[in-house]
Design an enzyme around this catalytic site. Sequence first.
Site, PDB file in Angstrom:
ATOM      1  N   GLY A   1     -29.768   1.429   5.029  1.00 62.09           N
ATOM      2  CA  GLY A   1     -30.583   2.057   5.322  1.00 62.09           C
ATOM      3  C   GLY A   1     -30.348   3.648   5.083  1.00 62.09           C
ATOM      4  N   GLU A   2     -31.193   4.544   6.219  1.00 64.61           N
ATOM      5  CA  GLU A   2     -31.565   6.066   5.295  1.00 64.61           C
ATOM      6  C   GLU A   2     -32.243   6.540   4.518  1.00 64.61           C
ATOM      7  OE1 GLU A   2     -27.632   8.396   6.497  1.00 64.61           O
ATOM      8  OE2 GLU A   2     -26.896   6.577   8.962  1.00 64.61           O
ATOM      9  N   GLY A   3     -32.380   5.300   4.031  1.00 61.05           N
ATOM     10  CA  GLY A   3     -33.245   6.200   2.879  1.00 61.05           C
ATOM     11  C   GLY A   3     -32.368   5.950   1.664  1.00 61.05           C
ATOM     12  N   VAL A   4     -31.106   5.762   1.523  1.00 62.04           N
ATOM     13  CA  VAL A   4     -29.657   5.240   0.959  1.00 62.04           C
ATOM     14  C   VAL A   4     -30.396   4.575  -0.694  1.00 62.04           C
ATOM     15  CG1 VAL A   4     -27.470   4.352   0.105  1.00 62.04           C
ATOM     16  CG2 VAL A   4     -27.747   6.041   2.428  1.00 62.04           C
ATOM     17  N   LEU A  28     -37.925  11.678   6.348  1.00 60.24           N
ATOM     18  CA  LEU A  28     -36.447  10.271   6.941  1.00 60.24           C
ATOM     19  C   LEU A  28     -37.706  10.608   8.265  1.00 60.24           C
ATOM     20  CD1 LEU A  28     -32.778  11.384   6.035  1.00 60.24           C
ATOM     21  CD2 LEU A  28     -34.636   9.029   5.338  1.00 60.24           C
TER      22      LEU A  28
END
Length: 390
Positions: free
Chosen positions: A319-322, A64
């Site tokens: 977001g956040e790579g989820v 991230l």
Amino acid sequence: MNLDDFTDLIERPDGGVRRDAEERRARVALAPGALGRLDELGEWLAAAQAASPVRPIGRPKVILFAGDHGVAELGVSARPAGTADRLVRAVLAGESPVSVLARGQEVPVRVVDVSLDCDPDTLPEDVVRHRVRRGSGRIDVEDALSAAEVEAALRAGVAIADEEADSGTDLVVLGDLSVGGTTAAATLIAALCGTDASVVTGRGGAPIDDLAWMRKCAAVRDALRRARLVLGDQAELLAAVGGADLAAATGFLLQCAVRHTPVILDGVVSAACALVAQRVAFRAPDWWLPGHASGEPAQLKAFDRMALEPLLDHGVTVGEGVGALLALPLVRSAAALAAELPAYTAPEDGDTGAGAPGDATSGSENPDAAGRSGAAGTAGAAPAPSPDQE
């Protein structure tokens, strides 16, 4: 740093191994197409690994890139400007959605502070050691970065890709932790796709109201005027309307392609970085997989331009790579099926019949024979499917 060098450094995944994987799949006792996109994913992984049968994904990692964007001062985000460090602290505390999902999948998470607007002493050293600057400039009226800063950010991304490849990471889930990052991402995508601000402007990971959306459209419009002056140089484009976190992610994606490390892309920010990287090296997107459709119009525009089809569409906007992390079990499943389903060999000349499931002389391929499927004497049609498979 000369970005043009990446054009020569980046090769496509191994096409010969991909053909071997396709031939091996043809000898599995399942009807063609029965596994849907799982077949395509297994073949993509085989080519990326240069191994057939494909190897299981053993050491994935979530990366991230974190940063604040000056354009957030205009009220284009649901979060206050300069507060991306709160997102970082939640991840480090294990209290964010990506932390929970990563913990359940036993996948480590690495946070890289490239341009957070906070005192670096308040975060761990391994998080802040690649910081380029404190926050990025307000792209509607000024450059996000200087020329020296964009080079430093690109080099930071390259260094992180090398660190991960050298440590044995075999697949990356790429995400971001930013406030104002989707505005910069929409600007980059609009500039590279030749579209207007209203076409690419979405409501962000934390949805904004109509007034904030109009402010965001205006910011993208103003930033686009500046972006169009530097479209011929991707480093200048990132300096003008990107940000340190986006530049680092772009360098990271390019170097992952150099190091043959496959990447699952997340939301609009990673899509924008991928689009910039594609303009640098046209073969690079062959190493990336779009994890999901976030609903952001700019993300879909970028994926369409790169001819990439998202794996999932669950309406995840956090977001956040989820969203990309949610796609990882699907990719792992594709690898397991491609590696472990038995493929049967055709009969040798003079044999009375082909090897088939249950034959004493048949069975799955020797697991030590990775990379040799498709060799002389192994190609052939799969046995007819059972009635349940027809």
